[in-house]
Design an enzyme around this catalytic site. Structure first.
Site, mmCIF file in Angstrom:
data_model
loop_
_atom_site.group_PDB
_atom_site.id
_atom_site.type_symbol
_atom_site.label_atom_id
_atom_site.label_comp_id
_atom_site.label_asym_id
_atom_site.label_seq_id
_atom_site.Cartn_x
_atom_site.Cartn_y
_atom_site.Cartn_z
ATOM 1 N N HIS A 238 -6.728 -1.926 4.531
ATOM 2 C CA HIS A 238 -7.319 -0.752 5.183
ATOM 3 C C HIS A 238 -6.740 0.564 4.647
ATOM 4 C CE1 HIS A 238 -3.793 -0.822 7.871
ATOM 5 N NE2 HIS A 238 -4.105 0.415 8.202
ATOM 6 N N HIS B 161 -0.129 -2.586 1.389
ATOM 7 C CA HIS B 161 -0.351 -1.138 1.427
ATOM 8 C C HIS B 161 0.561 -0.360 0.453
ATOM 9 C CE1 HIS B 161 -2.376 -2.561 4.881
ATOM 10 N NE2 HIS B 161 -1.380 -2.471 5.738
ATOM 11 N N LYS C 249 5.919 9.026 12.650
ATOM 12 C CA LYS C 249 4.940 8.310 11.841
ATOM 13 C C LYS C 249 4.531 9.234 10.701
ATOM 14 C CE LYS C 249 0.517 5.892 11.837
ATOM 15 N NZ LYS C 249 0.893 4.859 10.874
HETATM 16 C C1 BG6 Z 1 -0.875 -2.973 9.282
HETATM 17 C C2 BG6 Z 1 0.430 -3.613 9.651
HETATM 18 O O1 BG6 Z 1 -1.415 -3.566 8.139
HETATM 19 O O2 BG6 Z 1 -0.661 -1.580 9.035
HETATM 20 C C3 BG6 Z 1 1.035 -2.949 10.868
HETATM 21 O O3 BG6 Z 1 0.211 -4.984 9.929
HETATM 22 C C4 BG6 Z 1 1.149 -1.468 10.647
HETATM 23 O O4 BG6 Z 1 2.306 -3.495 11.180
HETATM 24 C C5 BG6 Z 1 -0.170 -0.881 10.162
HETATM 25 O O5 BG6 Z 1 1.503 -0.883 11.874
HETATM 26 C C6 BG6 Z 1 -0.007 0.566 9.767
HETATM 27 O O6 BG6 Z 1 -1.274 1.102 9.490
HETATM 28 P P1 BG6 Z 1 -1.574 2.653 9.696
HETATM 29 O O7 BG6 Z 1 -2.974 2.811 9.244
HETATM 30 O O8 BG6 Z 1 -1.365 2.944 11.152
HETATM 31 O O9 BG6 Z 1 -0.563 3.383 8.843
#
Ligand code: BG6
Length: 527
Positions: free
Chosen positions: A216, A278, A383
């Protein structure tokens, strides 16, 4: 400026020529690259969280934007017995839980929703499903085009893919089938052997062009923008290399803890959860060479070259390049929070890392000697998702006698979260009689002056899948290449005698373990 007269950045933000409505058109035009064929989307795991929270809202939003194909059927499959009406109602209720959702066109959308129960280990059940899908297809004129979305636990991936193959629905343009695609969510295995095993199973029924492995992060607008920024401008590429760049930092920190996912996270830890997917994508987009064409396989060919160029970790001295941590108690958003080992479902003696900082070298002509610092962790101070390109200092400071101060090097930040922005830091003269420098920033805010719909990550991947565009999806060779880099690291971490000593505790709400702070400053230092 593009030929529509749209958008160039200035130090005060985006200068927009033309009306906002022009931009709306522009964005809408960017939504679809080509026609979307009528199709049936089969969601396995339809009674689960992912379906209710992400997939159906994304499909509904596409419907609101008139971007779904017409006709389209969305068939939910799960073990729970229920009828179409109950399925529609459940999803509507789940939708209403969300914030201010526009449900004005829900009924129209819900008319495309169907439900068919399935037992994942029963060939008979899948044979019934095949019959059902074929008759639905005739009734709805969806031309035999199908997407099979695996929104199920990874343990069911292989069995389900095999069943789809056995009932003949993976074959394309045969027996009344049109195209057939399968969507797989991470984790793609838990190490190289299990990833290869999963791939073998998928490939027994599907060809590579039919397999869509989702990350994603790739569907985030600003992540996609990295390539546009690098390769649609001439001024950055000449300095995007070891001659000018001192280091690159890639951070994806989170405030949240493990939440309700202890069962999964205990088995995965931060390296499998964030790095294998990611972080590797962010790195390859930053480091790759320009492909000759903006086309899925050309782009993915360049990415795998980056993964192939990773300098292998020196196993004996792994601790120099990898710092692992686990969160202890602390405070998040003013509230006291438990340690990882105190979270529900976590082993009180767990050695699962929730933080990792890794130094990677890309051994090629462009990047030789430039460290890439990758950091991700849970329960950190903020974050933040960001890529920092730190340039080298000026080779000679002609100002040192006047200023007697260090001149800060330029820094380019590609912000993905919380702000989607690009920031360039440079030096200017402070106004006034005295000669002194001040670092200033030039900011571009990604969503500034943009009107019209912006696609969320799941909308984007679903739409791309319907269009057969694999640009934003992992390819088999890259998955395996990344696992072959990470598997020895994981094995070493998990088997070493001093495993506990290498797992540095950190306080929730901090920026990670003490041992990582020197490197964290390199990445976080704003100026
Ligand atoms: C997910 C992980 O793929 O990505 C999670 O499994 C993580 O642990 C998340 O919190 C983070 O995604 P984003 O889009 O919130 O940065």
């Amino acid at each position: 400026m593009d030929d529509r007269g749209v958008a160039v950045g200035s130090e005060t933000g985006t200068v927009v020529k033309g009306k906002a409505s022009d931009l709306g058109v522009y964005v809408s035009e960017c939504l679809t690259v080509g026609p979307v064929d009528p199709c049936t989307i089969v969601i396995f795991g339809a009674s689960g969280d992912l379906t209710a929270r992400k997939l159906i809202p994304a499909l509904y939003h596409l419907h609101l934007n008139d971007t779904l194909p017409d006709p389209v059927s969305i068939v939910g499959c799960a073990r729970t017995p229920m009828g179409n009406e109950e399925f529609r109602e459940r999803l509507r209720d789940a939708h209403m839980d969300g914030a201010s959702v526009d449900l004005s066109r829900w009924d129209e959308f819900a008319a495309n929703l169907y439900y068919h129960p399935v037992l994942y280990d029963s060939l008979q059940s899948f044979t019934d499903l095949a019959e059902y899908l074929r008759s639905l297809d005739k009734q709805r004129h969806t031309q035999g085009n199908r997407i099979f979305y695996l929104a199920i636990p990874p343990t069911l991936y292989q069995g389900t893919a095999e069943m789809i193959g056995q009932i003949g629905l993976a074959r394309e343009a045969e027996d009344g089938n049109g195209w057939s695609r399968i969507v797989v969510e991470k984790p793609f295995g838990r190490d190289l052997p299990t990833a290869m095993e999963l791939e073998r199973t998928l490939h027994r029924s599907f060809h590579e062009h039919q397999i869509f492995r989702i990350d994603h992060y790739l569907a985030k607008e600003t992540v996609q923008n990295i390539l546009m920024f690098r390769f649609a401008n001439t001024i950055f590429e000449p300095i995007w290399n070891r001659s000018y760049v001192s280091h690159v930092g890639i951070i994806a920190s989170e405030k949240l803890g493990v939440e309700h996912r202890a069962g999964y996270y205990e088995q995965s830890g931060v390296l499998r959860d964030m790095f294998q997917n990611h972080m590797m994508q962010l790195l390859s987009l930053t480091a790759m060479e320009p492909p000759s064409l903006f086309e899925a396989d050309r782009v993915r060919d360049e990415k795998i070259k980056v993964y192939r160029s990773f300098k292998p970790f020196d196993e004996a001295n792994q601790h120099r390049d990898l710092i692992l941590g686990q969160y202890g108690r602390g405070v998040a958003d003013g509230i006291e929070v438990p340690a990882y080992r105190e979270e529900a479902g976590v082993n009180p003696e767990s050695l699962t890392p929730t933080f990792a900082l890794m130094r990677i070298f890309v051994d090629n002509w462009r990047w030789r000697g430039v460290p890439f610092y990758l950091v991700s962790g849970k329960r950190l101070a903020q974050k933040v998702t960001r890529i920092v390109v730190q340039f080298k200092r000026v080779p000679h400071s002609m100002f040192r006698s006047v200023l007697g101060e260090d001149i800060r090097a330029n820094r380019l930040t590609l912000g993905i979260y919380p702000q989607e922005r690009i920031t360039l830091t440079f030096q200017t003269k402070n106004p006034g009689a005295r000669s002194c420098l001040r670092p200033v920033t030039m900011d571009f805010y990604y969503d500034q002056s943009v009107s019209g719909p912006i696609l969320d990550a799941y909308e984007k991947v679903l739409l791309d899948c319907m269009q057969g565009d694999q640009m934003l999806f992992w390819r088999k060779d890259s998955v395996e290449r990344c696992w072959s880099f990470l598997t020895p690291i994981l094995s070493q971490c998990e088997a070493c005698a001093d495993r506990e000593q290498r797992l540095h505790p950190y306080e929730s709400g901090s920026w990670g373990p003490e041992e990582a702070q020197k490197w964290m400053r390199l990445i976080l230092d704003e100026a």
